[in-house]
Design a protein around this motif. Structure first.
Motif, PDB file in Angstrom:
ATOM      1  N   TYR A   1       0.831  -1.196   0.000  1.00  0.00           N
ATOM      2  CA  TYR A   1       0.000   0.000   0.000  1.00  0.00           C
ATOM      3  C   TYR A   1       0.877   1.262   0.000  1.00  0.00           C
ATOM      4  O   TYR A   1       2.103   1.198   0.130  1.00  0.00           O
ATOM      5  CB  TYR A   1      -0.907   0.010   1.230  1.00  0.00           C
ATOM      6  CG  TYR A   1      -1.997  -1.030   1.211  1.00  0.00           C
ATOM      7  CD1 TYR A   1      -2.792  -1.217   0.077  1.00  0.00           C
ATOM      8  CD2 TYR A   1      -2.255  -1.821   2.329  1.00  0.00           C
ATOM      9  CE1 TYR A   1      -3.803  -2.166   0.060  1.00  0.00           C
ATOM     10  CE2 TYR A   1      -3.263  -2.772   2.325  1.00  0.00           C
ATOM     11  CZ  TYR A   1      -4.028  -2.944   1.179  1.00  0.00           C
ATOM     12  OH  TYR A   1      -5.018  -3.880   1.171  1.00  0.00           O
ATOM     13  N   ASN A   2       0.206   2.403  -0.130  1.00  0.00           N
ATOM     14  CA  ASN A   2       0.869   3.702  -0.130  1.00  0.00           C
ATOM     15  C   ASN A   2       1.570   3.897   1.224  1.00  0.00           C
ATOM     16  O   ASN A   2       0.918   3.973   2.270  1.00  0.00           O
ATOM     17  CB  ASN A   2      -0.164   4.804  -0.361  1.00  0.00           C
ATOM     18  CG  ASN A   2       0.471   6.167  -0.521  1.00  0.00           C
ATOM     19  OD1 ASN A   2       1.636   6.379  -0.202  1.00  0.00           O
ATOM     20  ND2 ASN A   2      -0.308   7.117  -1.018  1.00  0.00           N
TER      21      ASN A   2
ATOM     22  N   LEU B   1       5.989  -2.722  -5.455  1.00  0.00           N
ATOM     23  CA  LEU B   1       6.174  -1.488  -4.698  1.00  0.00           C
ATOM     24  C   LEU B   1       5.144  -0.452  -5.133  1.00  0.00           C
ATOM     25  O   LEU B   1       4.838  -0.313  -6.323  1.00  0.00           O
ATOM     26  CB  LEU B   1       7.586  -0.946  -4.915  1.00  0.00           C
ATOM     27  CG  LEU B   1       8.732  -1.915  -4.588  1.00  0.00           C
ATOM     28  CD1 LEU B   1      10.069  -1.249  -4.845  1.00  0.00           C
ATOM     29  CD2 LEU B   1       8.642  -2.405  -3.150  1.00  0.00           C
ATOM     30  N   TRP B   2       4.636   0.293  -4.171  1.00  0.00           N
ATOM     31  CA  TRP B   2       3.602   1.279  -4.479  1.00  0.00           C
ATOM     32  C   TRP B   2       4.182   2.432  -5.298  1.00  0.00           C
ATOM     33  O   TRP B   2       5.324   2.867  -5.115  1.00  0.00           O
ATOM     34  CB  TRP B   2       3.019   1.843  -3.184  1.00  0.00           C
ATOM     35  CG  TRP B   2       1.929   2.847  -3.436  1.00  0.00           C
ATOM     36  CD1 TRP B   2       0.597   2.594  -3.567  1.00  0.00           C
ATOM     37  CD2 TRP B   2       2.085   4.266  -3.591  1.00  0.00           C
ATOM     38  NE1 TRP B   2      -0.088   3.754  -3.807  1.00  0.00           N
ATOM     39  CE2 TRP B   2       0.798   4.803  -3.831  1.00  0.00           C
ATOM     40  CE3 TRP B   2       3.182   5.126  -3.561  1.00  0.00           C
ATOM     41  CZ2 TRP B   2       0.580   6.163  -4.027  1.00  0.00           C
ATOM     42  CZ3 TRP B   2       2.967   6.481  -3.769  1.00  0.00           C
ATOM     43  CH2 TRP B   2       1.678   6.992  -3.992  1.00  0.00           C
ATOM     44  N   HIS B   3       3.373   2.903  -6.237  1.00  0.00           N
ATOM     45  CA  HIS B   3       3.710   4.106  -6.989  1.00  0.00           C
ATOM     46  C   HIS B   3       2.407   4.748  -7.451  1.00  0.00           C
ATOM     47  O   HIS B   3       1.361   4.088  -7.560  1.00  0.00           O
ATOM     48  CB  HIS B   3       4.610   3.794  -8.197  1.00  0.00           C
ATOM     49  CG  HIS B   3       3.974   2.872  -9.201  1.00  0.00           C
ATOM     50  ND1 HIS B   3       3.180   3.312 -10.237  1.00  0.00           N
ATOM     51  CD2 HIS B   3       4.015   1.518  -9.295  1.00  0.00           C
ATOM     52  CE1 HIS B   3       2.770   2.276 -10.940  1.00  0.00           C
ATOM     53  NE2 HIS B   3       3.246   1.174 -10.397  1.00  0.00           N
TER      54      HIS B   3
ATOM     55  N   MET C   1      -7.590  -0.015  -4.944  1.00  0.00           N
ATOM     56  CA  MET C   1      -7.183  -1.134  -4.099  1.00  0.00           C
ATOM     57  C   MET C   1      -5.738  -1.005  -3.647  1.00  0.00           C
ATOM     58  O   MET C   1      -5.342  -1.597  -2.632  1.00  0.00           O
ATOM     59  CB  MET C   1      -7.364  -2.454  -4.849  1.00  0.00           C
ATOM     60  CG  MET C   1      -8.810  -2.810  -5.146  1.00  0.00           C
ATOM     61  SD  MET C   1      -8.965  -4.446  -5.878  1.00  0.00           S
ATOM     62  CE  MET C   1      -8.390  -5.475  -4.545  1.00  0.00           C
ATOM     63  N   SER C   2      -4.928  -0.242  -4.376  1.00  0.00           N
ATOM     64  CA  SER C   2      -3.503  -0.152  -4.074  1.00  0.00           C
ATOM     65  C   SER C   2      -3.173   0.936  -3.070  1.00  0.00           C
ATOM     66  O   SER C   2      -2.017   1.046  -2.649  1.00  0.00           O
ATOM     67  CB  SER C   2      -2.708   0.095  -5.367  1.00  0.00           C
ATOM     68  OG  SER C   2      -2.950  -0.926  -6.313  1.00  0.00           O
ATOM     69  N   GLU C   3      -4.129   1.766  -2.678  1.00  0.00           N
ATOM     70  CA  GLU C   3      -3.827   2.890  -1.803  1.00  0.00           C
ATOM     71  C   GLU C   3      -3.656   2.474  -0.350  1.00  0.00           C
ATOM     72  O   GLU C   3      -2.675   2.836   0.292  1.00  0.00           O
ATOM     73  CB  GLU C   3      -4.936   3.945  -1.909  1.00  0.00           C
ATOM     74  CG  GLU C   3      -4.863   4.792  -3.159  1.00  0.00           C
ATOM     75  CD  GLU C   3      -3.585   5.625  -3.214  1.00  0.00           C
ATOM     76  OE1 GLU C   3      -3.262   6.297  -2.211  1.00  0.00           O
ATOM     77  OE2 GLU C   3      -2.908   5.599  -4.255  1.00  0.00           O
TER      78      GLU C   3
END
Length: 542
Positions: A399-400, A484-486, A508-510
């Motif tokens: 996640y972020n 990895l988050w971006h 969903m990735s935050e």
């Protein structure tokens, strides 16, 4: 016809009666044999003041041991004889039952359109043949795939999380732990007592001793359950002093565990061609190359890197990064392909796959924001086989960090963020971009669909192609692969379906469900805290 039907039950009755009498007789003999022998005139040595030496007690113990060994041997012979007689009785009963069924109904088991197996072992083997163990099954879509779960001696990496389950189960629930312990022990039994058809029969260790595996040699395992067939287990073992791995496949067809195969797998010469499509994003590429240097150059040393770069902007910087790593680490196994085109991931991977002209090679399709470990590279080698199977690992997406570590002054280094926790990330089970497959399989399947433009979609099309083939698709979460988050940007030129997929992936990735909930209800939380503070101050003033 009626007289024959009545005679068969009568014979079965007498057989059962005889069997019961036989069991009673053996039980009676066993009780007589095990009954303690008493002697009213016997006395314990040493109780009445007599002195006995050490030799006397040793002789007495040896005599008792010989007596019990003789008794145990006798009981074993009787039990073996009883088992043989029981088996003969069972075969006679089954034969009589089949004859009775044929006499009472001419179509017997054929009445339901299926023929019952004549033997339990034959039925269990038929379950293995139906399952996707030895060869792939053609599936209509990605939703038909039954994914694996991976495990070690202490952890299970589970894909079906829900909102309450954790992506990594530790400690493992007792019933599941007992199951996996039994499976590992069964795998060790297969390795240490091989059959004639096993490849590692009569193998010896470095010093000429018999090669014995134990639970500390277990590296990783995968298992999945097909509800109408049974549970499949893939186990990998390796001794530290040997290069080869040992691969054992077991199957539990809703019954006892059965060995499917046992083989030696030598991955020491398997080179992986890591193919990375790229456009700009030079900062992310710098971080990627740091991980690549640590894992691939310093640890694994059996890789080739192919970078397919789109456009001119940033190309010189990418060249400089590759040349710097090459000179510092004396690494020259890389290829840079430059395409003066708009970025297209499928196109880049197609070009990168065909750029290799040195014979068969294992390919890992990778993105620049992927972090992988040396253990993952070995998993890639172990679970891909040309013409037979390919590996679709499920990535753990972080996640972020600005949200996950909001209570800290700054997020920790990337290496410290690589943990499998519910609030730190999730298994990206809807992503099919990272895959390990051999070049020959990729080319024979036709590669990516070049009609797909922009973000997403091309991976799913390739995945479906493999599902429609005869190849086995191994789909499982792996602990050594992280996304990895971006920041994500969904372009306006995407189709409605692609844009929806992009937004869904972005949401969903935050952050986790709980973190997003805290952000949505932030105003209510702050209002509640304000009311609480006002109430406290009022009570203090009063």
């Amino acid at each position: 016809m009626s007289r024959r039907g009545s005679a068969l039950p009568a014979r079965a009755h007498w057989l059962l009666l005889g069997l019961a009498l036989l069991c009673s007789l053996v039980l009676f003999l066993y009780l007589l044999e095990c009954a303690p022998q008493t002697d009213g005139n016997a006395s314990l040595p040493g109780v009445v003041g007599e002195s006995y030496g050490k030799e006397y007690y040793q002789a007495l113990l040896q005599e008792q041991e010989e007596h019990y060994q003789t008794r145990a041997a006798s009981l074993k012979r009787q039990i073996a004889q009883l088992k043989q007689e029981l088996q003969e009785m069972s075969e006679k009963m089954r034969s009589l039952q089949e004859r009775r069924n044929l006499g009472a109904n001419s179509i017997g088991y054929h009445s339901n359109g299926e023929q019952a197996p004549g033997d339990l072992l034959e039925f269990l083997h038929s379950q293995i043949d139906k399952a996707e163990v030895s060869e792939g099954a053609k599936l209509p879509s990605e939703y038909g795939v039954v994914p694996f779960e991976s495990f070690t001696l202490t952890k299970v990496f589970q894909l079906e999380m829900g909102l309450t389950r954790h992506p990594e189960e530790k400690p493992v629930r007792k019933d599941k732990r007992d199951e996996l312990v039994e499976v590992i022990e069964a795998g060790l039994e297969v390795l240490n007592n091989p059959d004639e058809e096993d490849e590692q029969e009569d193998e010896e260790g470095p010093l000429g001793e018999k090669l014995i595996f134990n639970e500390n040699d277990f590296v990783e395992g995968y298992y999945r359950t097909e509800r109408d067939k049974g549970t499949q287990y893939e186990l990998f073992f390796k001794k530290a002093e040997l290069m080869e791995y040992r691969h054992v496949t077991l199957f539990r067809p809703f019954g006892p565990l059965m060995k499917v195969k046992s083989e030696a797998v030598d991955i020491s010469r398997a080179t992986i061609n890591i193919i990375v499509p790229l456009a700009q994003r030079t900062e992310a590429f710098t971080q990627f190359m740091q991980n690549f240097r640590d894992v691939c150059i310093h640890q694994d040393k059996r890789v080739h890197l192919t970078v397919v770069y789109f456009g001119k902007e940033g190309l010189s910087e990418v060249k400089s990064i590759l040349e710097s790593v090459s000179s510092e680490s004396n690494f020259h196994n890389y290829t840079l392909v430059s395409l003066n085109e708009e970025f297209n991931r499928g196109r880049g991977l197609n070009v990168g796959a065909r750029a290799w002209d040195k014979g068969e090679v294992l390919m890992f399709f990778c993105d620049v924001d992927i972090y992988f470990s040396a253990e993952f590279l070995n998993s890639c080698r172990l679970n891909a086989e040309p013409g037979r199977k390919l590996f679709y690992p499920v990535v753990f997406s972080l996640y972020n960090p600005a949200i996950v570590y909001a209570n800290q002054d700054a997020p920790p280094p990337v290496e410290q963020q690589l943990v499998h926790k519910k609030d730190s990330g999730f298994w990206r089970d809807f992503g099919f971009g990272m895959t390990c497959q051999y070049q020959s399989d990729f080319l024979s399947i036709g590669g990516f669909d070049m009609e797909v433009k922009g973000w997403g979609g091309e991976d799913v099309h390739l995945y479906r192609k493999y599902l429609h083939s005869d190849l086995i698709v191994v789909r499982t979460p792996v602990p050594g692969l992280f996304h990895l988050w971006h920041e994500k940007h969904c372009a306006d030129e995407l189709t409605p379906e692609q844009y929806r997929m992009c937004i869904q992936s972005k949401a969903m990735s935050e952050a986790s469900h709980s973190h997003l909930g805290m952000m949505v209800f932030r105003e209510e939380i702050e209002m509640h805290l304000h009311k609480q503070a006002y109430r406290t101050n009022s009570e203090a003033a009063g």
